[in-house]
Structures are given as C-alpha cells and as structure tokens.
Enzyme design. Structure first.
Site, PDB file in Angstrom:
ATOM      1  N   ASN A  56       0.860  -1.298  -0.185  1.00  0.00           N
ATOM      2  CA  ASN A  56       0.154  -0.142  -0.437  1.00  0.00           C
ATOM      3  C   ASN A  56       1.237   1.102   0.036  1.00  0.00           C
ATOM      4  OD1 ASN A  56      -1.511   2.207   1.328  1.00  0.00           O
ATOM      5  ND2 ASN A  56      -3.104   0.916   1.489  1.00  0.00           N
ATOM      6  N   HIS A  79       0.559   6.722   1.480  1.00  0.00           N
ATOM      7  CA  HIS A  79       1.899   7.078   2.434  1.00  0.00           C
ATOM      8  C   HIS A  79       2.671   7.625   1.713  1.00  0.00           C
ATOM      9  CE1 HIS A  79      -1.419   6.757   5.595  1.00  0.00           C
ATOM     10  NE2 HIS A  79      -1.180   5.342   5.429  1.00  0.00           N
ATOM     11  N   HIS A 108      -5.420   3.991  -1.376  1.00  0.00           N
ATOM     12  CA  HIS A 108      -7.400   3.866  -1.012  1.00  0.00           C
ATOM     13  C   HIS A 108      -7.078   5.348  -1.553  1.00  0.00           C
ATOM     14  CE1 HIS A 108      -9.607   4.436   2.828  1.00  0.00           C
ATOM     15  NE2 HIS A 108     -10.231   5.000   2.209  1.00  0.00           N
ATOM     16  N   ARG A 157      -9.197   7.935  -0.886  1.00  0.00           N
ATOM     17  CA  ARG A 157      -9.802   8.820   0.199  1.00  0.00           C
ATOM     18  C   ARG A 157     -11.333   9.614  -0.491  1.00  0.00           C
ATOM     19  NH1 ARG A 157      -9.007   6.626   5.336  1.00  0.00           N
ATOM     20  NH2 ARG A 157     -10.597   7.742   6.458  1.00  0.00           N
ATOM     21  N   ARG A 192      -7.068  12.587   0.738  1.00  0.00           N
ATOM     22  CA  ARG A 192      -5.989  13.292   1.882  1.00  0.00           C
ATOM     23  C   ARG A 192      -4.492  12.493   1.994  1.00  0.00           C
ATOM     24  NH1 ARG A 192      -7.424  10.459   7.313  1.00  0.00           N
ATOM     25  NH2 ARG A 192      -9.286  11.145   6.843  1.00  0.00           N
ATOM     26  N   GLU A 210      -9.073   0.675  -3.180  1.00  0.00           N
ATOM     27  CA  GLU A 210      -9.276   0.380  -1.932  1.00  0.00           C
ATOM     28  C   GLU A 210     -10.683   2.120  -1.303  1.00  0.00           C
ATOM     29  OE1 GLU A 210      -6.644  -1.457   1.173  1.00  0.00           O
ATOM     30  OE2 GLU A 210      -6.709   0.863   1.431  1.00  0.00           O
ATOM     31  N   THR A 230      -7.689   4.339   8.955  1.00  0.00           N
ATOM     32  CA  THR A 230      -9.739   2.869   8.648  1.00  0.00           C
ATOM     33  C   THR A 230      -9.756   2.255   9.602  1.00  0.00           C
ATOM     34  OG1 THR A 230      -8.980   2.983   6.202  1.00  0.00           O
ATOM     35  CG2 THR A 230     -10.803   1.211   7.453  1.00  0.00           C
ATOM     36  N   GLU A 259     -11.390  -9.266   3.554  1.00  0.00           N
ATOM     37  CA  GLU A 259     -10.067  -9.243   4.208  1.00  0.00           C
ATOM     38  C   GLU A 259      -9.999  -8.745   5.623  1.00  0.00           C
ATOM     39  OE1 GLU A 259      -6.982  -6.672   2.193  1.00  0.00           O
ATOM     40  OE2 GLU A 259      -6.694  -4.962   3.811  1.00  0.00           O
ATOM     41  N   HIS A 262      -3.375  -4.038   8.170  1.00  0.00           N
ATOM     42  CA  HIS A 262      -3.713  -3.117   8.688  1.00  0.00           C
ATOM     43  C   HIS A 262      -3.169  -3.419  10.016  1.00  0.00           C
ATOM     44  CE1 HIS A 262      -5.325   0.891   8.848  1.00  0.00           C
ATOM     45  NE2 HIS A 262      -5.242   0.741  10.490  1.00  0.00           N
TER      46      HIS A 262
HETATM   47  N1  PXP Z   1      -5.694  -3.292   4.392  1.00  0.00           N
HETATM   48  C1  PXP Z   1      -6.579  -2.008   4.183  1.00  0.00           C
HETATM   49  C2  PXP Z   1      -7.946  -2.525   3.860  1.00  0.00           C
HETATM   50  C3  PXP Z   1      -6.789  -0.099   4.424  1.00  0.00           C
HETATM   51  O1  PXP Z   1      -7.515   0.538   5.018  1.00  0.00           O
HETATM   52  C4  PXP Z   1      -5.134  -0.890   4.494  1.00  0.00           C
HETATM   53  C5  PXP Z   1      -4.888   0.952   5.229  1.00  0.00           C
HETATM   54  O2  PXP Z   1      -5.590   1.566   4.163  1.00  0.00           O
HETATM   55  C6  PXP Z   1      -4.456  -1.709   4.638  1.00  0.00           C
HETATM   56  C7  PXP Z   1      -4.352  -3.029   4.187  1.00  0.00           C
HETATM   57  C8  PXP Z   1      -2.604  -1.060   4.820  1.00  0.00           C
HETATM   58  O3  PXP Z   1      -2.821  -0.830   6.405  1.00  0.00           O
HETATM   59  P1  PXP Z   1      -0.860   0.073   6.844  1.00  0.00           P
HETATM   60  O4  PXP Z   1      -1.338   0.620   6.268  1.00  0.00           O
HETATM   61  O5  PXP Z   1      -1.465   0.050   8.245  1.00  0.00           O
HETATM   62  O6  PXP Z   1      -0.335  -1.047   6.563  1.00  0.00           O
END
Ligand code: PXP
Length: 256
Positions: A15, A18, A51, A53, A57, A79, A110, A160, A203
């Site tokens: 992901n 960030h 994601h 959003r 952001r 996402e 989330t 998930e 997550h």
């Molecule tokens: N899976 C989903 C569905 C999420 O919403 C997120 C966070 O955007 C993640 C995985 C990844 O989480 P993290 O960034 O904390 O590793």
C-alpha cells in the site's frame, strides 16, 4: 489445512498511500507514489494497493489514473468507500480488485471493519455492479462470524480481515489480548474459506506482527503500507519490502 497439502502462496500487496501523504505535505510531485509502486514491484510486491479517500488526503485521482492499468504487470487493488462517487471511478478504471472499506472523515486511518451485515442493503447494489464489471470485490471486515456470512450473501469473492486490533494489542504488550484476537482471526479465516471466500488480511502489520498472521494457511494475501513506508526512511523501500517478504515466507514455512 489438509495434512500433507501445502499452504498456498502468500501474496504481498504494498500500500503506497503514505508516499502520497508525504508528497501532499508540501504539494507538488515528490515523492511520487507511482515510482514507489514500481520499486515495490521490483522488490517483490505481488500487487499495489491504494486507497482513494473521499477527502483525497493522500492518493489523488491522477494517481489512480496512472496506477489503474497496473504497475510492472502487477494488479491494482483499489480501496474505497462504498459511495456512488467511488463506484463510478472504479467502473471507469476497472482495477483488478476493489476493497470496500468504511470511511469517516474525522478518522486518521481506517478504524474498524465494514459492517457488511448492518449495511447489507446499501452495499448490495455496489457489490453487484462491481462484480458485473468483472472486478474482484473484497470487503474489509472484522473477524466476526456474522460479517463473513454477510460478505458471502452479498456476493463478494474476497474478505480482508482487519488486523488492527491484533497489532494494537501487540503494541501495548497486552499479549493475552493479542492472542485472543489472533485466535479469532484464525477461526474467521477458516470460516471464510469454508464459505468459499478468498481470505486476505491487513492493517497495522509490522516486522514484529506479520509472522503469526502469515502462518494462517487460509490467508492468501497481506496488504501492508504504513509500516513499510516508515521503515523505508531508515533502510529504503527495497530493503523494507524484502525483509517483510522474508518474514512472510518464514511464517508460511512454519505450516508447510
Ligand atoms: N488493508 C486495508 C483494507 C486498509 O484500509 C489498509 C490501510 O489503508 C491496509 C490494508 C494497510 O494498512 P497499513 O497501512 O496500516 O499497513
């Protein structure tokens, strides 16, 4: 797992949200999340997760335009919240997969899973249209029996499992709570597989928390972002992803 049967390969979705958070802190173009996605694929990511959003952001519409076709031949997992706006974007781009997540403007990330059971009537037409467009639909849910049942009856192909509570308990050194959540995740993964759902998880996962999750044979994909991007500051994205991959393989080996 049936005795003598090898656990399936565990995919890593990276992901990149960030990377976009850091870019947006200053505006402009740097660092470029698509470059991060390319590096992630070179380091062994099996897919890219982003994601979009509602408040944009981190990931922007333009990022999704650039990611939609996949990066380095690896699929995009988009996402998004279950809204008409996001549905239209997904149907326009047709990513490999969509993961429906709950979204509240005031949250930092989330928090908690989607209420697939309580939100059935709202979710049903959205899931139906995504599935009809041949997009794999995943629901981001807590490991609760009624949520797996609801995901199945909604027609999602994937769930998930939210690992946030497990990671939080580990971070607070509340190992009894962590182990209780882990047991719930294991039972949920089994229930989901028995229902014919593909199981992913994610997550908050870190080097310290990933191995027991990777050792759950029914889970076939982990989506990991925040920790990897943070770790990249110290060791680089390539090294962070390769170490995560190594730990995932270690978890997997424990059950093969
Ligand atoms: N899976 C989903 C569905 C999420 O919403 C997120 C966070 O955007 C993640 C995985 C990844 O989480 P993290 O960034 O904390 O590793």
């Amino acid at each position: 797992m049936v005795e003598g049967k090898k656990a399936p390969y565990l995919r890593l979705g990276v992901n990149i949200d960030h990377v976009a958070t850091i870019r947006n802190a200053r505006g402009g173009k740097f660092p470029d999340p698509i470059r991060a996605a390319q590096l992630a694929v070179e380091a062994g990511a099996d897919g890219i997760t982003a994601h979009l959003r509602e408040d944009r952001r981190h990931i922007s519409d333009e990022d999704i335009d650039r990611l939609a076709a996949g990066v380095g031949g690896k699929p995009l997992n988009l996402e998004m919240a279950a809204t008409e706006e996001m549905l239209a974007i997904a149907l326009r781009h047709k990513p490999h997969a969509v993961c429906l997540v709950p979204e509240r403007r005031e949250e930092r990330t989330t928090e908690g899973g989607l209420d697939a059971a309580g939100g059935h009537n709202h979710l049903a037409p959205i899931v139906r249209q995504l599935v009809a467009a041949r997009i794999r639909v995943s629901l981001f849910i807590e490991a609760q029996p009624m949520q797996f049942q609801a995901a199945k009856s909604l027609g999602a192909q994937v769930v998930e499992i939210h690992t946030g509570a497990y990671c939080d308990a580990h971070g607070h050194e509340d190992y009894a709570a962590r182990d209780r959540v882990l047991e719930r995740i294991k039972a949920g993964a089994k229930q989901a597989t028995d229902l014919g759902l593909e199981v992913h998880a994610g997550h908050g996962l870190t080097f310290d928390t990933v191995v027991p999750i990777a050792a759950i044979a029914q889970i076939v994909e982990l989506n990991i972002g925040h920790f990897l991007v943070g770790e990249a500051i110290f060791v680089g994205l390539d090294a962070a992803i390769r170490r995560m991959r190594h730990l995932m393989d270690e978890g997997r080996q424990a059950i093969s």
